[in-house]
Design a protein around this motif. Structure first.
Motif, PDB file in Angstrom:
ATOM      1  N   VAL A  40       0.280   9.696  -2.759  1.00  0.00           N
ATOM      2  CA  VAL A  40       0.051   9.016  -1.485  1.00  0.00           C
ATOM      3  C   VAL A  40      -1.101   9.621  -0.681  1.00  0.00           C
ATOM      4  CG1 VAL A  40       2.458   8.305  -1.322  1.00  0.00           C
ATOM      5  CG2 VAL A  40       1.745  10.481  -0.306  1.00  0.00           C
ATOM      6  N   GLU A  41      -1.742  10.672  -1.209  1.00  0.00           N
ATOM      7  CA  GLU A  41      -2.793  11.322  -0.428  1.00  0.00           C
ATOM      8  C   GLU A  41      -3.930  10.356  -0.087  1.00  0.00           C
ATOM      9  OE1 GLU A  41      -4.190  14.910  -2.145  1.00  0.00           O
ATOM     10  OE2 GLU A  41      -2.226  15.874  -2.145  1.00  0.00           O
ATOM     11  N   GLY A  42      -4.379   9.589  -1.076  1.00  0.00           N
ATOM     12  CA  GLY A  42      -5.457   8.641  -0.818  1.00  0.00           C
ATOM     13  C   GLY A  42      -5.026   7.550   0.141  1.00  0.00           C
ATOM     14  N   LEU A  43      -3.798   7.081  -0.012  1.00  0.00           N
ATOM     15  CA  LEU A  43      -3.271   6.051   0.883  1.00  0.00           C
ATOM     16  C   LEU A  43      -3.226   6.560   2.317  1.00  0.00           C
ATOM     17  CD1 LEU A  43      -1.804   3.329   1.368  1.00  0.00           C
ATOM     18  CD2 LEU A  43       0.331   4.501   0.761  1.00  0.00           C
ATOM     19  N   VAL A  44      -2.747   7.775   2.509  1.00  0.00           N
ATOM     20  CA  VAL A  44      -2.674   8.359   3.854  1.00  0.00           C
ATOM     21  C   VAL A  44      -4.069   8.560   4.425  1.00  0.00           C
ATOM     22  CG1 VAL A  44      -2.022  10.426   5.146  1.00  0.00           C
ATOM     23  CG2 VAL A  44      -0.418   9.423   3.503  1.00  0.00           C
ATOM     24  N   ARG A  45      -4.982   9.033   3.606  1.00  0.00           N
ATOM     25  CA  ARG A  45      -6.352   9.277   4.083  1.00  0.00           C
ATOM     26  C   ARG A  45      -7.010   7.980   4.566  1.00  0.00           C
ATOM     27  NH1 ARG A  45      -7.999  11.207  -0.196  1.00  0.00           N
ATOM     28  NH2 ARG A  45      -9.171   9.459  -1.044  1.00  0.00           N
ATOM     29  N   ARG A  46      -6.794   6.902   3.846  1.00  0.00           N
ATOM     30  CA  ARG A  46      -7.424   5.632   4.209  1.00  0.00           C
ATOM     31  C   ARG A  46      -6.741   4.952   5.382  1.00  0.00           C
ATOM     32  NH1 ARG A  46     -10.775   3.004   0.213  1.00  0.00           N
ATOM     33  NH2 ARG A  46     -11.252   4.437  -1.482  1.00  0.00           N
ATOM     34  N   SER A  47      -5.512   5.303   5.663  1.00  0.00           N
ATOM     35  CA  SER A  47      -4.760   4.553   6.673  1.00  0.00           C
ATOM     36  C   SER A  47      -4.461   5.332   7.949  1.00  0.00           C
ATOM     37  CB  SER A  47      -3.435   4.065   6.073  1.00  0.00           C
ATOM     38  OG  SER A  47      -2.642   5.153   5.631  1.00  0.00           O
ATOM     39  N   HIS A  48      -4.715   6.636   7.968  1.00  0.00           N
ATOM     40  CA  HIS A  48      -4.249   7.434   9.107  1.00  0.00           C
ATOM     41  C   HIS A  48      -4.862   6.981  10.433  1.00  0.00           C
ATOM     42  CE1 HIS A  48      -2.454  10.887  11.116  1.00  0.00           C
ATOM     43  NE2 HIS A  48      -3.624  11.099  11.699  1.00  0.00           N
ATOM     44  N   ASP A  49      -6.169   6.701  10.442  1.00  0.00           N
ATOM     45  CA  ASP A  49      -6.762   6.294  11.715  1.00  0.00           C
ATOM     46  C   ASP A  49      -6.288   4.914  12.154  1.00  0.00           C
ATOM     47  OD1 ASP A  49      -8.378   5.270   9.546  1.00  0.00           O
ATOM     48  OD2 ASP A  49      -9.839   4.655  11.053  1.00  0.00           O
ATOM     49  N   VAL A  50      -5.846   4.092  11.192  1.00  0.00           N
ATOM     50  CA  VAL A  50      -5.247   2.802  11.553  1.00  0.00           C
ATOM     51  C   VAL A  50      -3.932   3.038  12.297  1.00  0.00           C
ATOM     52  CG1 VAL A  50      -4.355   0.598  10.686  1.00  0.00           C
ATOM     53  CG2 VAL A  50      -6.328   1.668   9.577  1.00  0.00           C
ATOM     54  N   LEU A  51      -3.142   3.979  11.805  1.00  0.00           N
ATOM     55  CA  LEU A  51      -1.896   4.326  12.486  1.00  0.00           C
ATOM     56  C   LEU A  51      -2.168   4.906  13.870  1.00  0.00           C
ATOM     57  CD1 LEU A  51       0.301   6.007   9.702  1.00  0.00           C
ATOM     58  CD2 LEU A  51       0.261   3.614  10.409  1.00  0.00           C
ATOM     59  N   GLN A  52      -3.217   5.714  13.974  1.00  0.00           N
ATOM     60  CA  GLN A  52      -3.561   6.280  15.277  1.00  0.00           C
ATOM     61  C   GLN A  52      -3.859   5.183  16.297  1.00  0.00           C
ATOM     62  OE1 GLN A  52      -6.763   8.960  13.981  1.00  0.00           O
ATOM     63  NE2 GLN A  52      -5.520  10.704  14.644  1.00  0.00           N
ATOM     64  N   ARG A  53      -4.649   4.196  15.891  1.00  0.00           N
ATOM     65  CA  ARG A  53      -4.963   3.099  16.811  1.00  0.00           C
ATOM     66  C   ARG A  53      -3.726   2.290  17.159  1.00  0.00           C
ATOM     67  NH1 ARG A  53      -9.495   2.494  13.498  1.00  0.00           N
ATOM     68  NH2 ARG A  53      -8.607   0.645  12.524  1.00  0.00           N
TER      69      ARG A  53
END
Length: 273
Positions: free
Chosen positions: A94-107
């Motif tokens: 899930v590392e790549g998934l988290v890396r690509r999506s973390h700033d989406v979660l932040q927003r």
């Protein structure tokens, strides 16, 4: 030309290119299938997109189908992404998934003022929260790394609603445990709710795992329309009453759609912050 000769020649006749032409063609077809509409594409359409003759495209697709990388609808003779792709994605970490999506979660957290999570399915029939963004100055429970039952959360229901029927049966094969008075433990009623979730586009939970917590969740779908992850927004029932679901649900859907675009073949990963 055998594989060794192709590797030496390269994908497009470039000496020493180090790439295998037939494999590159198969990958191009796989990418074209993944970019198709949900109903898929025919051999003729895929051959045209990939600049191949139909006989070559057909042979490559037959090989991909044999390995479950694509599926062919025998009635319409159209190809869609196969289950092997989803299996590989689910076991890739899930590392790549988290890396690509973390700033989406932040927003999403900033926009809603509530906790935003990313969850993935687990082999044991539950789901696990693999990333989490919590609003500043808000005291709330932390769910990162926690595995929860699939039928008692908005995230689990968002995942179940888009899984094939056989997968749903396997995931719900055991007795559905009750955690609060609102947990849905009746299979027939849960099936009806999953149909509503799919029609609406997001799942909801009204205190079904913990009585004081409500939430909404939307699936991140792959090119074949199967869920690879779920975006959740949740909080205490006084901050996330049912009256906010119609507001929060579409926001979770928008975030899930953005993550899906980032996971598409050829999409660039966002820059680290």
């Amino acid at each position: 030309m055998d594989v060794a000769e192709e590797a030496a020649t390269g994908a497009k006749g470039r000496p020493g290119g180090g790439r295998v032409q037939s494999l590159e063609r198969a990958i191009a077809l796989l990418n074209a299938v993944s970019a198709s509409a949900p109903e898929g594409r025919s051999v003729a359409e895929l051959a045209e997109v990939c600049d191949l003759n139909r006989a070559t495209a057909w042979r490559l697709l037959a090989t991909l189908e044999h390995h479950a990388l694509v599926e062919r609808d025998p009635a319409a003779n159209r190809y869609t992404i196969g289950p092997a792709v989803s299996r590989m994605a689910s076991t890739a970490g899930v590392e790549g998934l988290v890396r690509r999506s973390h700033d989406v979660l932040q927003r999403l957290c900033e926009t809603t003022g509530e906790t935003a999570n990313l969850a993935v399915a687990q082999g044991g029939g539950g789901i696990t929260y693999v990333d989490e963004v919590v609003p500043p100055a808000v005291l709330t429970a932390r769910w990162l790394g926690r595995e929860v039952p699939i039928h008692a959360t908005s995230a689990g229901k968002a995942l179940l609603a888009w899984e094939p029927r056989a997968e749903v049966e396997a995931l719900l094969s055991r007795r559905l445990a009750g955690y609060t008075p609102t947990t849905q433990t009746d299979r027939e009623a849960l099936d009806a709710e999953l149909a509503t979730v799919r029609e609406r586009g997001y799942g909801i939970s009204v205190g079904e795992l913990e009585a004081q917590l409500n939430g909404v969740a939307a699936p991140v779908l792959d090119a074949g329309g199967r869920p690879v992850a779920v975006v959740c927004v949740w909080g205490p029932h006084d901050r996330v009453p049912e009256s906010r679901f119609a507001e929060l649900g579409p926001q979770a859907q928008e975030a899930a759609a953005e993550i899906r675009r980032r996971l598409a073949p050829g999409a660039a990963a966002p820059l680290a912050h």
